[in-house]
Write an enzyme that holds these catalytic residues in place. Structure first.
Site, PDB file in Angstrom:
ATOM      1  N   TRP A 162       0.742  -1.298   0.058  1.00  0.00           N
ATOM      2  CA  TRP A 162       0.125   0.082  -0.048  1.00  0.00           C
ATOM      3  C   TRP A 162       0.943   1.278   0.123  1.00  0.00           C
ATOM      4  O   TRP A 162       0.439   2.330  -0.155  1.00  0.00           O
ATOM      5  CB  TRP A 162      -1.025   0.020   1.255  1.00  0.00           C
ATOM      6  CG  TRP A 162      -0.198  -0.249   2.571  1.00  0.00           C
ATOM      7  CD1 TRP A 162      -0.156  -1.519   3.079  1.00  0.00           C
ATOM      8  CD2 TRP A 162       0.408   0.655   3.488  1.00  0.00           C
ATOM      9  NE1 TRP A 162       0.623  -1.331   4.498  1.00  0.00           N
ATOM     10  CE2 TRP A 162       0.968  -0.098   4.549  1.00  0.00           C
ATOM     11  CE3 TRP A 162       0.947   1.968   3.281  1.00  0.00           C
ATOM     12  CZ2 TRP A 162       1.728   0.195   5.504  1.00  0.00           C
ATOM     13  CZ3 TRP A 162       1.924   2.287   4.211  1.00  0.00           C
ATOM     14  CH2 TRP A 162       2.029   1.655   5.385  1.00  0.00           C
ATOM     15  N   ASN A 163       2.145   1.061   0.215  1.00  0.00           N
ATOM     16  CA  ASN A 163       2.805   2.496   0.422  1.00  0.00           C
ATOM     17  C   ASN A 163       3.232   3.433  -0.692  1.00  0.00           C
ATOM     18  O   ASN A 163       3.073   4.535  -0.456  1.00  0.00           O
ATOM     19  CB  ASN A 163       4.204   2.027   1.143  1.00  0.00           C
ATOM     20  CG  ASN A 163       4.968   1.375   0.526  1.00  0.00           C
ATOM     21  OD1 ASN A 163       4.746   0.355  -0.067  1.00  0.00           O
ATOM     22  ND2 ASN A 163       6.392   1.784   0.667  1.00  0.00           N
ATOM     23  N   LYS A 186      -3.082  -8.045  -8.112  1.00  0.00           N
ATOM     24  CA  LYS A 186      -3.712  -7.955  -6.867  1.00  0.00           C
ATOM     25  C   LYS A 186      -3.172  -6.960  -5.993  1.00  0.00           C
ATOM     26  O   LYS A 186      -2.128  -7.082  -5.319  1.00  0.00           O
ATOM     27  CB  LYS A 186      -3.796  -9.253  -5.999  1.00  0.00           C
ATOM     28  CG  LYS A 186      -5.009  -9.394  -5.201  1.00  0.00           C
ATOM     29  CD  LYS A 186      -5.057  -9.318  -3.731  1.00  0.00           C
ATOM     30  CE  LYS A 186      -4.148  -9.124  -2.763  1.00  0.00           C
ATOM     31  NZ  LYS A 186      -4.550  -8.112  -1.779  1.00  0.00           N
ATOM     32  N   GLY A 238       5.955  -6.605  -0.794  1.00  0.00           N
ATOM     33  CA  GLY A 238       5.374  -6.562   0.496  1.00  0.00           C
ATOM     34  C   GLY A 238       6.520  -6.827   1.554  1.00  0.00           C
ATOM     35  O   GLY A 238       7.653  -6.882   1.476  1.00  0.00           O
ATOM     36  N   GLU A 260      10.382  -8.391  -3.743  1.00  0.00           N
ATOM     37  CA  GLU A 260      10.752  -6.973  -3.273  1.00  0.00           C
ATOM     38  C   GLU A 260      10.192  -7.044  -1.751  1.00  0.00           C
ATOM     39  O   GLU A 260       9.143  -6.644  -1.554  1.00  0.00           O
ATOM     40  CB  GLU A 260      10.343  -5.700  -4.312  1.00  0.00           C
ATOM     41  CG  GLU A 260      10.942  -5.880  -5.505  1.00  0.00           C
ATOM     42  CD  GLU A 260      12.062  -5.631  -5.462  1.00  0.00           C
ATOM     43  OE1 GLU A 260      12.853  -4.713  -4.843  1.00  0.00           O
ATOM     44  OE2 GLU A 260      13.022  -6.085  -6.297  1.00  0.00           O
ATOM     45  N   LEU A 261      11.102  -6.913  -0.754  1.00  0.00           N
ATOM     46  CA  LEU A 261      10.725  -7.093   0.541  1.00  0.00           C
ATOM     47  C   LEU A 261      11.330  -5.860   1.502  1.00  0.00           C
ATOM     48  O   LEU A 261      11.428  -4.812   0.832  1.00  0.00           O
ATOM     49  CB  LEU A 261      11.079  -8.500   1.176  1.00  0.00           C
ATOM     50  CG  LEU A 261      10.520  -9.775   0.256  1.00  0.00           C
ATOM     51  CD1 LEU A 261      10.967 -11.012   1.130  1.00  0.00           C
ATOM     52  CD2 LEU A 261       9.169  -9.794  -0.108  1.00  0.00           C
ATOM     53  N   CYS A 294       9.919   1.003   1.918  1.00  0.00           N
ATOM     54  CA  CYS A 294      10.727  -0.037   2.219  1.00  0.00           C
ATOM     55  C   CYS A 294      12.249   0.245   2.413  1.00  0.00           C
ATOM     56  O   CYS A 294      13.067  -0.521   3.012  1.00  0.00           O
ATOM     57  CB  CYS A 294      10.629  -0.988   0.865  1.00  0.00           C
ATOM     58  SG  CYS A 294      11.055  -0.223  -0.450  1.00  0.00           S
ATOM     59  N   GLU A 394      11.680  -4.178  11.238  1.00  0.00           N
ATOM     60  CA  GLU A 394      11.370  -3.454  10.294  1.00  0.00           C
ATOM     61  C   GLU A 394      10.089  -2.534  11.197  1.00  0.00           C
ATOM     62  O   GLU A 394       9.001  -3.381  11.564  1.00  0.00           O
ATOM     63  CB  GLU A 394      10.733  -3.800   9.106  1.00  0.00           C
ATOM     64  CG  GLU A 394      10.287  -2.653   8.111  1.00  0.00           C
ATOM     65  CD  GLU A 394       9.771  -2.903   6.885  1.00  0.00           C
ATOM     66  OE1 GLU A 394       8.990  -4.189   6.708  1.00  0.00           O
ATOM     67  OE2 GLU A 394      10.250  -2.413   5.760  1.00  0.00           O
TER      68      GLU A 394
END
Ligand code: NAD
Length: 502
Positions: A162-163, A186, A238, A260-261, A294, A394
């Site tokens: 969502w960021n 999604k 996410g 991509e975490l 992130c 985090e």
């Protein structure tokens, strides 16, 4: 901290359904979730939840488009349609930006800019579409022509957080389309509306129906995409936990992934740095976007010779941050995106103090005018030990943990002592030290005397738990391709069927 407010959040309540095969598609059942505007705390939208049947319809639509019009189209045409889509998004940047603010409370200026620069990304990746080339292999068997074809994978699932919804969607979808794949997207349950609007704009731009499909929903919807046998790759952005779960499921059926975490990125300041630049860079790293990126530089390591001075400067600047309405250009920090994120931020600040850190400023829920939203003051924690939970986990909020270091070797150990490896910042005027540090830091991106900089043509991704694969740059397209080796005998010789020809 000062406050800026304006009574401009009068959102009409909206209802969204999925966007499949170029059209709105409601679910047959009555399952919906609702979305809250984080500035006001009020419900503003209702979204259909896709079940396995809805996901299957979307994947079948993407599969038909992949087998049909999209794969028969020339690569140049595919690329030019992508650029037209970018232009459509940029032309609607204000609309998209305002929608993002309603969803996640980030600053309008930043959300609008991200929609504008979607054009740069789509133009770059669209431009790569007709530059995907195979090669001719000089075999030992000189009578054989052997060449490679670089082919798309098929249907790609794209699952986003969502960021920075528009930006992160384009970062995954653009290379996938350039390579000739089709997509089932999604979006996060927090920011589903903008994804649907982006898909609608793709149709306006002339991208064929079925090439980009959007299904909204919760985790289960994402899992249905991950498990669908026609989905050949998932590009996931996410959290680490979800990324590992998704990778496990995809490995079971030998489908590929890009992950991509999260991150816990160090921002390291040496005493020879330009302190004005370093101060601005450390602030940008953690308080821009209210820390909800992130790449947040959430751990600051400051050399002991300048520790007191820089902590003092950072604290003074944090106190003057204008917290307020994200629609106003004068606002520097808006609310955080959800009540859960607010609770998490407050809990982590309390835990950090329990673990021995000192709270120099902030970290409290605050009210801003008449807004009932999720506002928190920027938090500065000092004297934070390496095993404090705030140094290891985090936060994804405006919480800066600061620690002191003595020398280069020590700070390299501290910075690398983390399961994450997304990014790192180094502030120094010593060119040799800067490049030494760049080699020694375990991170996918190292910024020397800058922070929070990204480009469509520079690879981005994580080391260690921060991810697998890269977005941006040519390699991003390669990750959505597979290679076929074609052999053709040019001579008339009849082979002995029982002798292997090498
Ligand atoms: P999240 O992992 O909770 O959710 C991300 C998306 O995955 C959502 O659409 C969600 O519905 C879906 N999802 C969750 N669990 C799933 C599962 N098991 N199977 C399939 N789908 C699933 O993350 P979030 O809270 O939306 O976003 C914040 C996280 O994203 C942070 O950790 C942040 O660092 C990370 N992030 C990484 C990057 C990057 O480029 N490395 C960029 C932005 C955000």
């Amino acid at each position: 901290m000062s406050a800026a407010v304006s009574p401009s959040h009068e959102d009409p309540y909206r209802k969204y359904v999925h966007f499949v095969d170029g059209a709105d598609r409601d679910t047959d059942h009555d399952h919906y979730f609702e979305s809250v505007n984080p500035t006001t705390g009020r419900l503003w939208g209702r979204f259909a939840i896709a079940d396995d049947v809805d996901v299957d319809v979307a994947v079948q639509s993407a599969h038909r488009a992949f087998r049909g019009e999209w794969s028969q189209m020339s690569a140049s045409k595919r690329g030019s349609l992508m650029t037209r889509w970018g232009e459509a998004i940029a032309n609607n940047a204000d609309f998209i930006g305002r929608l993002e603010v309603t969803q996640n409370g980030k600053l309008l200026a930043e959300m609008k800019l991200q929609a504008q620069i979607a054009l740069d990304w789509l133009r770059y990746f669209g431009g790569l579409a007709d530059k995907i080339e195979g090669s001719v292999i000089p075999l030992n068997q000189t009578s054989v022509l052997n060449y490679t074809l670089r082919e798309p994978l098929g249907v790609v699932g794209v699952i986003t957080p969502w960021n920075s919804p528009t930006f992160l969607t384009i970062m995954s979808v653009a290379p996938a389309l350039a390579a000739g794949n089709t997509v089932v997207l999604k979006p996060s349950e927090v920011t589903s509306a903008s994804a649907i609007e982006l898909a609608r704009l793709a149709k306006v731009a002339g991208i064929p129906d079925g090439v980009i499909n959007v299904v909204t929903g919760l985790r289960r919807t994402g899992e249905a995409i991950v498990d669908h046998p026609l989905v050949r790759k998932v590009a996931f952005t996410g959290s680490v936990g979800a990324g590992k779960a998704i990778a496990g499921r995809l490995s079971q059926r030998l489908a590929s992934y890009t992950l991509e975490l999260g991150g816990k990125s160090p921002n390291i300041v040496f005493p020879d740095a330009n302190l004005d630049q370093a101060e601005a860079g450390v602030l940008a790293g953690i308080f821009a976007a209210a820390g909800q990126t992130c790449i947040a530089g959430s751990r600051a390591y400051i050399h002991e010779a300048i520790y007191d001075e820089l902590v003092d400067r950072l604290t003074r600047r944090a106190k003057s941050i204008v917290l307020g309405d994200p629609l106003l250009t004068s606002t520097q920090m808006g609310p955080v995106a959800t009540s859960a994120q607010l609770e998490k931020d407050l809990t982590i600040v309390a835990q950090a103090r329990d673990d021995g850190a000192e709270l120099a400023y902030g970290g409290e829920r605050v009210s801003v005018g008449d807004f009932g939203g999720y506002f928190i003051s920027p938090a500065i924690l000092t004297g934070v030990s390496q095993n404090n939970r705030v140094m290891r986990n985090e936060v994804f909020g405006p919480v800066l943990a600061i620690a002191k270091f003595k020398d280069e070797d020590e700070v390299v150990c501290l910075a690398n002592d983390s399961p994450f490896g997304l990014a790192a910042g180094v502030w120094t005027n010593d060119i040799k030290r800067g490049h030494r540090m760049a080699r020694r830091l375990e991170a996918g991106t190292v910024w020397l005397n800058t922070y929070r900089a990204l480009a469509f043509n520079s690879p981005f991704g994580g080391y260690k738990d921060s991810g697998v694969g890269r977005v941006n740059g040519i390699d991003a397209v390669n990750s959505f391709l597979q290679t076929k080796s074609v052999w053709c005998e040019l001579g008339d010789e009849v082979r002995d069927p029982f002798v292997l020809k090498a």
